[in-house]
Design a protein around this motif. Structure first.
Motif, short mmCIF file in Angstrom:
data_model
loop_
_atom_site.label_atom_id
_atom_site.label_comp_id
_atom_site.label_asym_id
_atom_site.label_seq_id
_atom_site.Cartn_x
_atom_site.Cartn_y
_atom_site.Cartn_z
N TRP A 173 88.04 86.53 59.72
CA TRP A 173 88.63 85.25 58.88
C TRP A 173 89.84 85.97 57.83
N MET A 174 89.52 86.89 57.55
CA MET A 174 90.50 87.31 56.61
C MET A 174 91.89 87.61 57.24
N GLN A 175 91.68 88.39 58.45
CA GLN A 175 92.93 88.60 59.32
C GLN A 175 93.45 87.36 59.98
N LEU A 176 92.75 86.35 60.09
CA LEU A 176 93.16 84.71 60.59
C LEU A 176 94.09 84.15 59.41
N MET A 177 93.57 84.53 58.23
CA MET A 177 94.27 83.86 57.03
C MET A 177 95.36 84.58 56.57
N LEU A 178 95.58 85.84 56.99
CA LEU A 178 96.83 86.54 56.97
C LEU A 178 97.72 86.30 58.15
N THR A 179 97.37 85.88 59.05
CA THR A 179 98.07 85.59 60.12
C THR A 179 98.57 84.14 59.89
N ILE A 180 98.00 83.36 59.77
CA ILE A 180 98.35 82.00 59.28
C ILE A 180 99.29 81.91 58.37
N GLY A 181 99.37 82.66 57.16
CA GLY A 181 100.08 82.67 56.16
C GLY A 181 101.48 83.70 56.48
N TRP A 182 101.18 84.69 57.08
CA TRP A 182 102.45 85.63 57.18
C TRP A 182 102.78 85.82 58.70
N GLY A 183 102.26 85.28 59.48
CA GLY A 183 102.92 85.24 60.88
C GLY A 183 102.35 86.44 61.72
N CYS A 184 102.83 87.67 61.37
CA CYS A 184 102.76 88.75 62.31
C CYS A 184 101.95 90.06 61.40
N PRO A 185 101.04 89.93 60.45
CA PRO A 185 100.88 91.09 59.58
C PRO A 185 100.01 92.07 60.28
N ALA A 186 100.00 93.29 59.55
CA ALA A 186 99.40 94.25 60.34
C ALA A 186 97.75 94.03 60.44
N LEU A 187 97.36 94.75 61.70
CA LEU A 187 96.10 94.51 62.01
C LEU A 187 95.19 95.85 61.40
N VAL A 188 94.57 95.55 60.68
CA VAL A 188 93.74 96.48 60.01
C VAL A 188 92.18 96.73 60.66
N ASP A 189 91.91 97.15 61.67
CA ASP A 189 90.76 96.91 62.40
C ASP A 189 89.94 98.27 62.44
N HIS A 190 90.17 99.08 61.21
CA HIS A 190 89.43 100.37 60.94
C HIS A 190 89.68 100.89 59.65
N LEU A 191 89.05 101.90 59.25
CA LEU A 191 89.34 102.58 57.97
C LEU A 191 90.56 103.27 58.04
N LEU A 192 91.57 103.22 57.32
CA LEU A 192 92.86 104.01 57.50
C LEU A 192 92.67 105.13 56.86
N ALA A 193 93.08 106.25 57.73
CA ALA A 193 93.46 107.70 57.00
C ALA A 193 94.44 107.83 56.12
N TYR A 194 94.43 108.64 55.08
CA TYR A 194 95.21 108.54 53.91
C TYR A 194 96.81 108.63 54.20
N ASP A 195 97.00 109.27 55.49
CA ASP A 195 98.51 109.47 55.88
C ASP A 195 98.83 108.44 57.08
N GLU A 196 97.98 107.50 57.34
CA GLU A 196 98.23 106.67 58.63
C GLU A 196 99.08 105.50 58.19
N GLU A 197 100.08 105.52 59.14
CA GLU A 197 100.99 104.33 58.85
C GLU A 197 100.74 103.08 59.63
N ILE A 198 101.01 101.98 58.96
CA ILE A 198 100.76 100.46 59.56
C ILE A 198 101.68 99.92 59.60
N TYR A 199 101.86 99.18 60.76
CA TYR A 199 103.06 98.16 60.89
C TYR A 199 102.73 96.80 61.13
N ARG A 200 103.77 95.67 61.00
CA ARG A 200 103.55 94.30 61.40
C ARG A 200 103.22 94.66 62.85
#
Length: 261
Positions: free
Chosen positions: A157-184
């Motif tokens: 649901w949260m990813q859906l609302m981000l997608t509706i609002g911002w088009g192609c936001p980052a998909l965060v489907d796991h706990l991010l490592a401290y040095d992990e980069e994320i992308y649209r």
């Protein structure tokens, strides 16, 4: 005399420092290490409660923002039939800009909505990552399967609302490592996804979670109205398919909500 006194003071200071360090070398109180937690059904339930609290705190409200919740302001209050009142025209400008569609990318309301949804998503990812394979000793249980399913639907649901609002936001489907980069999602070098791909991902998450979700026990079930159930999952899947333009699948999912009464 000075030559004797200074070394003596240094020795005394070193002795006191060593004593103080020994006294401070004690277990930290009221703290549980992450590696020692998330091991039982009770831990899983606690993490799930935190996931709901994360949404309540970050999405439904916001600390210090006593007159607006960023999520509601972005998705419900944009329109010329809404009016952000104040003591004068310059008061409450941040909300007036949302009402009048005069905001720009620097809008604090939009910025807070965007980042707060990701803050809330973090708690759902904890439940999923820590319990997707069940308990460390014992494997899947009814509790872990239900909680992971609920967390997946909340995250979808949260990813859906981000997608509706911002088009192609980052998909965060796991706990991010401290040095992990994320992308649209459309610029991810390893797993690029289009806007529609992301919408379908949200729907699929809900569909895969359905077997382990509870069913709301009728319209008078107040407890079932404030948690992720089969009805909520079907509603989110239907909305995701609707925005993706797949109207047949949207109807299929949404009729399940209607038929559930």
């Amino acid at each position: 005399m000075k030559k004797i006194l200074i070394p003596a003071l240094l020795i005394a200071a070193g002795f006191v420092t060593a004593c103080n360090q020994n006294r401070l070398d004690i277990p930290q109180k009221a703290v549980v290490l992450m590696d020692e937690y998330y091991k039982t059904d009770a831990d899983c339930e606690g993490a799930m409660v935190a996931a709901y609290q994360g949404i309540l705190y970050n999405v439904c409200t916001e600390e210090g923002a006593s007159i607006y919740a960023p999520y509601r302001s972005c998705f419900d209050l944009c329109g010329d039939d809404m009016y952000a009142a104040g003591s004068n025209y310059g008061d409450n400008d941040f909300m007036r800009a949302m009402n009048e569609f005069t905001y720009d990318p620097t809008s604090a309301v939009m910025t807070n909505c965007y980042k707060n949804i990701y803050y809330a998503m973090y708690y759902s990812n904890i439940v999923i990552d820590k319990f997707k394979n069940g308990l460390p000793e014992g494997g899947p249980t009814a509790t872990t399967k239900r909680c992971v399913a609920e967390a997946r639907v909340l995250r979808a649901w949260m990813q859906l609302m981000l997608t509706i609002g911002w088009g192609c936001p980052a998909l965060v489907d796991h706990l991010l490592a401290y040095d992990e980069e994320i992308y649209r999602c459309d610029e991810d070098p390893e797993h690029p996804m289009s806007h529609d791909d992301l919408l379908r991902w949200c729907a699929k998450e809900c569909e895969e979670a359905l077997p382990d979700l509870p069913e709301r026990d009728g319209p008078t079930d107040k407890a079932g109205a404030v948690k992720a159930t089969k009805g909520f999952a079907n509603a989110i899947a239907g909305k995701a398919y609707l925005f993706a333009g797949d109207y047949a699948k949207a109807k299929e999912a949404l009729f399940k909500v209607i038929d559930s009464k």
